[in-house]
Design a protein around this motif. Structure first.
Motif, PDB file in Angstrom:
ATOM      1  N   ASP A 668       0.525  -1.075  -0.066  1.00  0.00           N
ATOM      2  CA  ASP A 668      -0.278  -0.106  -0.453  1.00  0.00           C
ATOM      3  C   ASP A 668       0.834   1.017   0.153  1.00  0.00           C
ATOM      4  O   ASP A 668       1.498   1.347   0.695  1.00  0.00           O
ATOM      5  N   SER A 671      -0.454   5.120   2.981  1.00  0.00           N
ATOM      6  CA  SER A 671      -1.119   4.986   3.690  1.00  0.00           C
ATOM      7  C   SER A 671      -1.648   5.610   5.405  1.00  0.00           C
ATOM      8  O   SER A 671      -0.490   5.365   5.786  1.00  0.00           O
ATOM      9  N   GLN A 717      -7.952   1.206   2.549  1.00  0.00           N
ATOM     10  CA  GLN A 717      -8.474   3.319   2.328  1.00  0.00           C
ATOM     11  C   GLN A 717      -8.215   3.441   0.331  1.00  0.00           C
ATOM     12  O   GLN A 717      -7.293   2.674   0.199  1.00  0.00           O
TER      13      GLN A 717
END
Ligand code: BGC
Length: 742
Positions: A668, A671, A717
């Motif tokens: 990710d 984040s 997210q």
């Protein structure tokens, strides 16, 4: 429906109904029994004693004749009593108690019962969950036939510190792989379900975070953020629970200052609360009483109060419950309802195991004879042992060895040893004849090749007296195979080491043998990652064989000669040296990441050591080669509840049929809070013939992108992610970014 079919249908229905109604009736039966029980008898059910022989913890002064205590209804379970004959004696005592409540017999069936399989960390290296399930299935079949009802396994503790001796007992450092293996082991142990004659109750342990002992020192404190607890350490426990684990064991450590045995947050809030666990929790050996040493309680009275109120149902060997619970109830420190709840959980399992129908149903001497050490079990042990061997290095394709060699020198302190092959936690050593040493394995398959032998040195001793003979022996051979490593009792419970280098003068012996100029293959036999830099840098071929169990010698020889092409991958990072520990692949990037191993200019690095490990998580070679190509996405952007399908082609471009574990990692990119540089989110192990290509498909959905935020909520997210596909965490072959849309 013809008549026969109708009859079969109704018979089946009848069988199912009976089973179902028995299960459905259990709560009523438990309630009825509880009503008949005195407080003392209830407390007895919460008490577990060690048997009268093997002790797997510090022995407390004897309580007197245990059989008499059982007859008085003061014991609910006994551990370390095995064998039909022996367990029967104890069960007979229980049948003389007022209410005839059967005992549960527990044992640490960690990697096999009689036929010993590879240690769990080795099995994890196979990344073969079916094989791991089968190994647990066989262990359960043998254990159940030997009178055992309950194994204290699987250990599902994540371990990022190879100094910790118990790394050998788990599945390594990764929560995703660890969760799949936890599921496989629970399913294997519990088979078709409690009540089957070949199923034993599983026990997910040690709840929780035991593997994060500070400094890798066993039993030491654990201090960690709750987010790390939820992200890294709890997932394998949740997986074990979802797979139906009948019991949990708590742990010795304190977690952020609260010992696990008295930890309400772990046991009541998470396990029995949020997760809805219906089984029971056993303490670890003496861990309730050890809360006094922790400084958490003053005495055993307070220890019992803290533990039972926090949700520890059964007291293993601390005797705090049996001695104090009655008074605690009288003093109104513990309610009868709390005791009843714990007893209810334990009795329920005894009913589910069918022990109230027949307390001796696991005590059939004939079944014991038939079920143990069968040919099928031995074959399976050899198969999983081969699958667990990691080819760390193979320069100039030294391996596999030709069967036309005139002679091989087998050198090293572990070459002819047998018991050592079993590794720690092999409690029923049985007949040494059943264990195949490396030398015997090579003799079995050597054909015309002459085997020469020299020990060279001992495992830990510093004498070099045997070097000369070993050198001369090596000089006479075409190839040298060296069996090096740890003694079986150097990794395991209470076996932490601050120095995890190859012990004694073994690496010096390797140097001496390398100076002959002969081709050398080094086998490393151990329960943990060791440090062996000279060997790694100079020896052309290295196999990490761990401790492989009864079939070690045969399995290693299969790999040496190439009748089995190794395909295992490391489930734990191998450091360059102890100073890098803890070291794990799924770390954060930091604000000053080093760009490479030489980048030390105000970066997060050591000035005297590269950041990279010696061997990375997921590393493991094959005698063949694999090419990854043609990465394609079904789309590059996904909605929150949608998914993306990713495919790529894997080709065997070498000469041998072989298996590859293709690994999928995600990152990710942006984040809050930050995410690791890489996280394993899937893998596929598949066999390819030379020249063969297969397409592999992998689906990315919300769950793969989810994580715990700082409020411990599981969220996703939106943003950009990177998919990385490769042969190891440090050998990424294909990668591309995709987006999770708002
Ligand atoms: C270990 C447990 C084990 C128990 C019983 C303890 O010392 O930590 O894992 O199950 O002993 O042998």
């Amino acid at each position: 429906m013809n008549i026969t079919k109708t009859l079969i249908f109704f018979c089946l229905l009848g069988v199912l109904n009976t089973a179902f109604s028995q299960q459905r009736d259990i709560p009523k039966k438990v309630d009825a029994l509880l009503k008949k029980m005195t407080l003392a008898e209830k407390i007895g059910q919460l008490n577990q004693y060690n048997g009268d022989w093997e002790a797997t913890g510090p022995v407390t002064p004897d309580v007197g004749n245990k059989l008499d205590a059982i007859k008085r209804g003061e014991v609910g379970s006994v551990l370390n009593i095995v064998g039909v004959k022996h367990t029967r004696v104890f069960q007979e005592a229980a049948m003389q108690s007022r209410l005839k409540i059967p005992l549960l017999f527990g044992q640490d069936v960690i990697h096999g019962y009689s036929v010993t399989f590879p240690i769990p960390l080795a099995e994890a290296a196979s990344w073969d969950v079916q094989a791991i399930e089968k190994s647990a299935r066989i262990a359960a079949t043998e254990a159940a036939a030997g009178g055992v009802h309950w194994t204290f396994a699987p250990m599902v503790d994540i371990a990022r510190d190879p100094r910790w001796g118990r790394v050998m007992e788990g599945a390594g450092e990764d929560p995703y792989l660890g969760s799949l293996i936890a599921t496989a082991r629970v399913k294997g142990f519990q088979g078709k379900g409690l009540g089957s004659l070949d199923a034993v109750m599983a026990c997910a342990k040690h709840f929780a975070a035991y593997g994060a002992a500070t400094g890798g020192r066993d039993y030491n404190s654990v201090d960690m953020s709750l987010r790390t607890l939820w992200e890294i350490y709890l997932p394998p426990f949740k997986a074990a629970l979802d797979a139906g684990a009948a019991t949990f064991m708590n742990s010795f450590n304190d977690l952020n200052g609260i010992p696990a045995s008295g930890n309400r947050y772990l046991q009541r809030d998470i396990l029995k609360g949020k997760w809805g666990f219906k089984g029971f929790v056993v303490s670890d050996w003496g861990s309730i009483g050890e809360m006094i040493n922790h400084g958490y309680v003053k005495d055993n009275y307070e220890a019992a109060e803290a533990a039972i109120n926090a949700g520890s149902d059964m007291d293993m060997e601390s005797r705090s419950y049996i001695k104090n619970l009655a008074k605690l109830v009288a003093d109104k420190k513990v309610s009868v309802a709390v005791i009843d709840e714990a007893v209810r959980r334990i009795l329920t399992k005894k009913y589910e195991m069918g022990l109230f129908d027949d307390a001796y149903r696991f005590s059939d001497a004939e079944r014991e004879k038939q079920a143990i050490n069968t040919r099928e079990h031995v074959e399976a042990a050899r198969d999983i042992a081969r699958k667990s061997i990691v080819l760390l290095k193979n320069e100039h394709q030294l391996l596999p060895l030709s069967r036309d060699l005139n002679s091989i020198a087998v050198i090293g302190p572990l070459a002819k040893l047998k018991k050592e092959m079993k590794g720690f936690w092999a409690l029923n050593i049985g007949d040494e004849k059943e264990i195949v040493s490396l030398y015997e394995g090579m003799q079995n398959q050597g054909g015309k090749t002459k085997l020469l032998y020299a020990k060279g040195c001992e495992i830990t001793d510093t004498s070099r007296a045997g070097f000369n003979e070993a050198y001369k022996t090596a000089m006479q051979a075409d190839v040298v195979v060296m069996a090096m490593g740890e003694r079986f009792d150097m990794t395991g419970e209470a076996k932490s080491r601050s120095d995890i280098h190859l012990p004694g003068v073994q690496e010096e012996l390797i140097k001496a043998i390398m100076s002959t100029g002969k081709p050398v293959v080094v086998l490393l036999m151990a329960g943990r990652p060791m440090v062996f830099n000279w060997t790694a840098d100079h020896v052309p071929a290295i196999l990490y064989t761990w401790w492989l169990g009864n079939q070690a010698g045969n399995a290693i020889t299969d790999v040496l000669y190439g009748s089995y092409n190794p395909g295992a991958k490391l489930p734990i990072t191998f450091p360059r040296t102890e100073g890098q520990i803890p070291i794990y692949y799924n770390h954060f990037n930091t604000g000053r990441p080093a760009r490479n191993d030489n980048d030390v200019n105000y970066t997060s690095a050591y000035i005297d050591l590269p950041n990279s490990p010696k061997y990375a998580f997921g590393h493991g070679l094959s005698y063949t080669n694999f090419t990854y190509s043609n990465l394609r996405f079904s789309k590059k952007s996904m909605l929150k509840n949608g998914s993306i399908t990713v495919s790529f082609d894997l080709q065997n471009t070498g000469k041998y049929p072989g298996e590859e574990v293709a690994q999928f990692y995600l990152r990710d990119l942006v984040s809050q809070p930050v995410r690791p540089v890489k996280e394993l989110k899937g893998f596929q192990k598949l066999m390819l013939q030379p020249g063969e290509t297969k397409t592999i498909t992998f689906t990315i959905d919300k769950e793969k992108l989810a994580f715990y935020n700082d409020k411990l909520e599981r969220i996703t997210q939106p943003g950009e992610f990177r998919l990385m596909i490769g042969s190891a965490s440090d050998d990424i072959r294909l990668q591309d970014n995709f987006v999770l849309a708002d």
